[in-house]
Design an enzyme around this catalytic site. Structure first.
Site, PDB file in Angstrom:
ATOM      1  N   GLU A 144     -79.712 -84.098 -58.881  1.00 41.33           N
ATOM      2  CA  GLU A 144     -78.086 -83.561 -57.581  1.00 41.33           C
ATOM      3  C   GLU A 144     -77.418 -83.067 -58.658  1.00 41.33           C
ATOM      4  OE1 GLU A 144     -76.782 -85.577 -54.482  1.00 41.33           O
ATOM      5  OE2 GLU A 144     -75.300 -84.459 -53.600  1.00 41.33           O
ATOM      6  N   GLY A 147     -70.518 -91.312 -59.906  1.00 40.66           N
ATOM      7  CA  GLY A 147     -70.188 -92.588 -59.032  1.00 40.66           C
ATOM      8  C   GLY A 147     -71.372 -93.174 -58.845  1.00 40.66           C
ATOM      9  N   ALA A 148     -72.447 -92.674 -58.309  1.00 38.26           N
ATOM     10  CA  ALA A 148     -73.315 -93.113 -58.288  1.00 38.26           C
ATOM     11  C   ALA A 148     -75.038 -92.137 -57.362  1.00 38.26           C
ATOM     12  CB  ALA A 148     -73.791 -94.454 -57.365  1.00 38.26           C
ATOM     13  N   GLU A 164     -78.009 -91.859 -54.471  1.00 38.90           N
ATOM     14  CA  GLU A 164     -78.615 -91.936 -53.421  1.00 38.90           C
ATOM     15  C   GLU A 164     -80.070 -91.754 -53.439  1.00 38.90           C
ATOM     16  OE1 GLU A 164     -76.361 -89.624 -53.434  1.00 38.90           O
ATOM     17  OE2 GLU A 164     -77.009 -87.564 -51.745  1.00 38.90           O
ATOM     18  N   GLU A 200     -73.896 -95.235 -50.897  1.00 41.40           N
ATOM     19  CA  GLU A 200     -75.229 -94.774 -51.520  1.00 41.40           C
ATOM     20  C   GLU A 200     -76.060 -95.322 -49.760  1.00 41.40           C
ATOM     21  OE1 GLU A 200     -75.404 -92.740 -53.162  1.00 41.40           O
ATOM     22  OE2 GLU A 200     -72.911 -93.222 -54.159  1.00 41.40           O
ATOM     23  N   HIS A 216     -76.284 -93.436 -46.919  1.00 39.46           N
ATOM     24  CA  HIS A 216     -76.864 -92.392 -47.055  1.00 39.46           C
ATOM     25  C   HIS A 216     -78.514 -91.983 -46.981  1.00 39.46           C
ATOM     26  CE1 HIS A 216     -74.541 -88.513 -49.048  1.00 39.46           C
ATOM     27  NE2 HIS A 216     -73.908 -89.666 -50.279  1.00 39.46           N
ATOM     28  N   GLU A 220     -72.394 -86.023 -47.681  1.00 39.37           N
ATOM     29  CA  GLU A 220     -70.801 -86.233 -48.306  1.00 39.37           C
ATOM     30  C   GLU A 220     -69.413 -86.693 -47.870  1.00 39.37           C
ATOM     31  OE1 GLU A 220     -71.628 -87.377 -50.470  1.00 39.37           O
ATOM     32  OE2 GLU A 220     -72.892 -86.722 -51.752  1.00 39.37           O
TER      33      GLU A 220
HETATM   34  N1  B3K Z   1     -75.166 -87.508 -53.853  1.00 38.36           N
HETATM   35  C1  B3K Z   1     -73.873 -88.024 -55.329  1.00 38.36           C
HETATM   36  C2  B3K Z   1     -73.073 -87.214 -55.892  1.00 38.36           C
HETATM   37  C3  B3K Z   1     -73.892 -86.389 -56.883  1.00 38.36           C
HETATM   38  C4  B3K Z   1     -72.863 -85.561 -57.111  1.00 38.36           C
HETATM   39  C5  B3K Z   1     -73.808 -84.331 -58.682  1.00 38.36           C
HETATM   40  N2  B3K Z   1     -73.004 -83.574 -59.136  1.00 38.36           N
HETATM   41  C6  B3K Z   1     -73.336 -88.915 -55.297  1.00 38.36           C
HETATM   42  C7  B3K Z   1     -72.599 -89.772 -53.616  1.00 38.36           C
HETATM   43  O1  B3K Z   1     -72.081 -88.695 -53.040  1.00 38.36           O
HETATM   44  O2  B3K Z   1     -73.546 -90.390 -53.022  1.00 38.36           O
HETATM   45 ZN    ZN Z   2     -71.966 -89.214 -51.388  1.00 35.58          ZN
END
Ligand code: B3K
Ligand code: ZN
Length: 866
Positions: free
Chosen positions: A130, A270-271, A273, A307, A310, A329
């Protein structure tokens, strides 16, 4: 359309803006993906077979995005294809409505310093796709509205990479010649390419299982290096709690037979999904009480839950295009906030969330990088993983719940999931589901998605015939590209108390402010009324209330809504702080603050975690946000003066709070609260009497049986002078040498110290053998930390700005995403007095002029200058 034809977008011939209004459905679907990877950090061969299907009637070629890829072979249905390159994209001519398209490329994970695509972290091969990382692995449309079923076969050296993981379920495995082994994984759920993941490495698993609401057993695994296994228990407990919570609160059941989490040390945020295979920055997985603070424990539970949530809000229902990012998000942040509130304390969690919103999102919304929750254009989507998309997005969901009520909100969520399962949806689809389930009209509410900027509400109680009324008005300041704003729907949880008795005179109600001006009749009341408004921070707005003398003091004492009481105390502090920073001596008197804080400290009714929150004096950045023109030295002096006055006046109560504490392995809310309060008290004691503070901090450090107390004491010592400081910093380093996550703390604590010599220290940290620009956590621990340390960053000679600009340009060559996230502290230069404002602007200009600048940093720096 390119950037040059849009007056609002910064122009650079190499950087082309993308517009939401230009969205078109894909020309070709990709129904299936078969990936074959011969994994090796030095050279990985990737063969991809895509089963494509023409979408509608057209003669356009198949466009596959690539990034730093060169096609070694392109075949259609087994024969050589007709193809060309258009920049980085591969165009393939297709004569039939369906075809199998095969491409072969080679990539070098070990040389991938952007940490997007397939890369190496500490000997582990992992992916991050992502938003647009999949195109760094293979040619693909790589847009979120193209969903496919994936089958992934990996081959690797068994000794170096004994574990091979991908999305979904393992379906076959075997061993080949020369120590090579292979595994094949299949994910039955169609997903966009940004959710693809694989991991190969020498990993061990903390294994557990979870039985879902319908009785299915799910195998859980948290994969880390063997030595880190003992630090995975908190993450596992959090995962299981999150799985249960999502069943109970949203009716969402996990859908695969496996759920895996992998921790890596080098990660851009951070992490992530990825379907069935979440990949985490190790700081959001690994914890024990010796190495992680209570705040770290809470953050781990929150991110693991985020996560996991998600899986439905993001994976099962994904985003049509990246402008809809807040669809997944904002919603998922709201879900993780609610989960954490249920696991800890609702009031304290809300205070924490609002603190973050005000510290990061409000300044973003008031500065040159302001954008709507659903943006209209971008140069680089990676720059839009912002507090506005995430945290303001979560506030927007929360407001819908407040307006519709919990039952209609839940019905709306159910309808949304049912209607869009397996699809790529839009923010508007979400609002539509809320409308259809509740019967409410959310037409005006949709403006929250369209308009940037934090609305400002003015409120006053006024005489209204025999009784009283509430006068309300709203306006939203202009933001880049949006000079005029329309009124939004602002849900204000409001009650009226008696100014003398403190009794509730008018029961709490949710008032929806929809007009620019609105009068709400309240009827007659028995005594002079006292307004309690925006309780629980029911709307993400700034509120100014016309108040008589003594009202804030009364609210701080009696308001039954804990958030409102916290707000009143903060407002008392803010009044003194702003007055101190602007030379308004009459209002800078600390006496009302001391009285309110003393009452809070001594209260038997308030729990320690609330006390710990309520006693935190607003940050220098927050004080600056209240000023038209910021003089960072005056702000610093004002805050120091208030802290010293409070510390001196409440010395005995603070000493009692500091002396208490709790056993290090007790992670109950009560124990966490006592530890929090203890270090907050220590800070105030040190502000009034540095020698006493140093002695108490040393004692707290030496006696600590947990990281919360130890780090808390070290933070205070690091800002003081004296032998205790150096000794504690040296001890901390020696004790945790080689423990990456704790050494990050050691770097950050020094860069965050409010001291005259901190920039010298930062220079030394940058030259330290353990410093690396390649590791995002370490870079943030130094650059991110001193940039959020206002008095240090805003050194009068501009040295802090030059240092940060230098780090931005240097790190941009390796990792543009992480470099770009260091730019926003420069953005508020117009608000700063001279010489600061000009020096900030000059630093931004230096960045923009740097040769070979990435699109990421160019966008952030050039927009900041505009
Ligand atoms: N969806 C990812 C974040 C991705 C960032 C890409 N530049 C983590 C989160 O928000 O759960
Ligand atoms: Zn997220």
């Amino acid at each position: 359309m390119d950037a040059r034809t849009n007056p609002e977008a910064p122009s650079s011939p190499a950087h082309v803006a993308v517009y939401r209004k230009d969205y078109r459905p894909p020309d070709w679907w990709v129904r299936e993906v078969e990936l074959n990877l011969a994994l090796d950090p030095a050279r990985t061969a990737v063969t991809a077979r895509l089963k494509v299907e023409r979408n509608g009637e057209h003669g356009r070629p198949l466009r596959l995005a690539g990034d730093e890829l060169r096609p070694l072979a392109v075949r259609v249905d087994g024969t050589d294809a007709r193809w060309t390159m258009d920049g980085d994209d591969l165009l393939v001519e297709l004569d039939t409505p369906e075809a199998w398209v095969e491409t072969r490329v080679e990539i070098v994970p070990a040389a991938n310093s952007k940490l997007m695509g397939l890369y190496e972290s500490g000997g582990i091969l992992c992916t991050q796709c992502e938003s647009e990382g999949f195109r760094r692995i293979t040619f693909h449309p790589d847009r979120p509205d193209v969903l496919s079923v994936y089958r992934v076969r990996m081959r690797a050296d068994k000794a170096r990479f004994p574990v091979l993981l991908a999305n979904g379920n393992p379906v076959a495995a075997g061993e080949g010649e020369d120590g090579i082994h292979w595994a094949e994984w299949h994910d039955p759920f169609p997903k966009p390419s940004y959710l693809f993941a694989l991991v190969a490495g020498d990993l061990a698993a903390n294994r557990d299982s979870f039985t879902t609401m319908s009785g299915r057993a799910v195998e859980l695994g948290i994969w880390v290096r063997e030595k880190d296994l003992p630090r995975t228990h908190h993450a596992m407990a959090g995962l299981k709690a999150a799985m249960r919570w999502d069943e109970e609160n949203y009716g969402r059941e996990y859908d695969l037979d496996r759920f895996n989490i992998v921790a890596v040390d080098d990660f851009n945020f951070g992490a992530m999904e990825n379907k069935g295979l979440n990949i985490f920055n190790s700081r959001y997985v690994l914890a024990d009480t010796d190495t992680a603070t209570d705040a770290d424990f809470d953050a781990i539970a929150g991110v693991v839950a985020h996560e996991y949530f998600h899986n439905w809000s993001g994976d099962r229902v994904t985003c049509r295009d990246w402008f809809q990012l807040s669809l997944k998000e904002g919603f998922t942040v709201f879900r993780d906030q609610s989960f954490s509130a249920d696991m800890t304390s609702e009031a304290v969690k809300r205070i924490d969330d609002v603190r973050l919103l005000r510290a990061v999102q409000f300044p973003e919304d008031a500065g040159p990088l302001a954008h709507p929750v659903r943006p209209d254009s971008y140069l680089e989507i990676a720059n839009f993983y912002t507090a506005t998309i995430y945290n303001k997005g979560a506030e927007v969901i929360r407001m819908m719940r407040t307006l519709l009520g919990p039952d209609a909100y839940r019905a709306g969520c159910d309808l949304y999931f049912e209607r869009h399962d397996g699809e790529a949806a839009t923010c508007d689809d979400f609002v539509q589901a809320m409308e259809d389930a509740s019967g409410a009209d959310l037409t005006q509410f949709r403006r929250w998605y369209e308009q940037a900027g934090t609305p400002h509400v003015r409120a006053a109680l006024v005489r209204d015939g025999e009784g009283w009324a509430l006068d309300l008005s709203q306006d939203t300041p202009p933001t880049p590209g949006q000079p005029d704003k329309a009124p939004v729907v602002i849900p204000l949880r409001t009650a009226v108390l008696g100014a003398t008795s403190g009794r509730e005179l008018v029961a709490e109600q949710v008032i929806a402010l929809t007009e620019a001006h609105q009068r709400v009749p309240l009827g007659p009341v028995a005594e002079t009324p006292l307004l309690s408004i925006n309780r629980g921070f029911s709307a993400p707005v700034n509120v100014s209330v016309e108040r008589a003398a003594g009202e804030l003091e009364k609210l701080a004492e009696v308001d039954p809504d804990p958030f409102a009481r916290f707000e009143a105390t903060q407002e008392l502090m803010m009044r003194a702080l702003v007055a101190g920073a602007t030379g308004d001596h009459a209002n800078a008197d600390p006496a009302p603050v001391i009285a309110a804080m003393g009452a809070t400290l001594r209260s038997n009714a308030l729990d320690p975690s609330f006390k710990g929150e309520a006693l935190i004096i607003p940050s220098e950045a927050l004080i600056g946000d209240r000023l038209d023109i910021v003089d960072p030295e005056a702000v610093h002096a004002s805050r120091d003066a208030l802290r010293a006055a409070v510390g001196a006046a409440l010395a005995d109560d603070l000493a009692a709070a500091q002396a208490r504490g709790a056993a290090g392995d007790d992670l109950s809310n009560e124990a966490k609260g006592l530890r929090r309060l203890r270090t907050v008290a220590l800070g105030l004691i040190a502000a009034a009497d540095p020698a006493r503070g140093a002695a108490l901090a040393k004692a707290q450090y030496d006696a600590a049986d947990n990281m919360t107390d130890r780090q808390g004491a070290l933070v205070i010592l690091a800002a003081l002078d004296g032998p205790e400081r150096e000794a504690a910093l040296a001890d901390f380093y020696d004790r945790y040498r080689g423990d990456t996550l704790v050494i990050d703390k050691w770097f950050a604590i020094q860069a965050e110290a409010s001291r005259a010599d901190t920039l010298d220290v930062v220079e030394r940290l940058r030259a330290h053998g353990d410093f690396s620009l390649k590791n995002p956590n370490r870079l943030r621990a130094v650059a991110g930390s001193f940039a959020s340390n206002p008095w240090v960053f805003h050194a009068r000679d501009g040295r802090g700005y030059r240092l940060l600009a230098d780090l931005v340009v240097e790190s941009d060559r390796l990792n543009p995403q992480v470099a770009a996230r260091l730019v926003p502290p420069f953005g508020r230069w117009r608000r700063f007095a001279e010489p600061w404002g000009s020096a900030m602007r000059e630093a931004l200009e230096t960045i923009v002029r740097a040769p070979g600048l990435s699109k990421d940093v160019f966008e952030q720096a050039s927009k900041s200058l505009a």
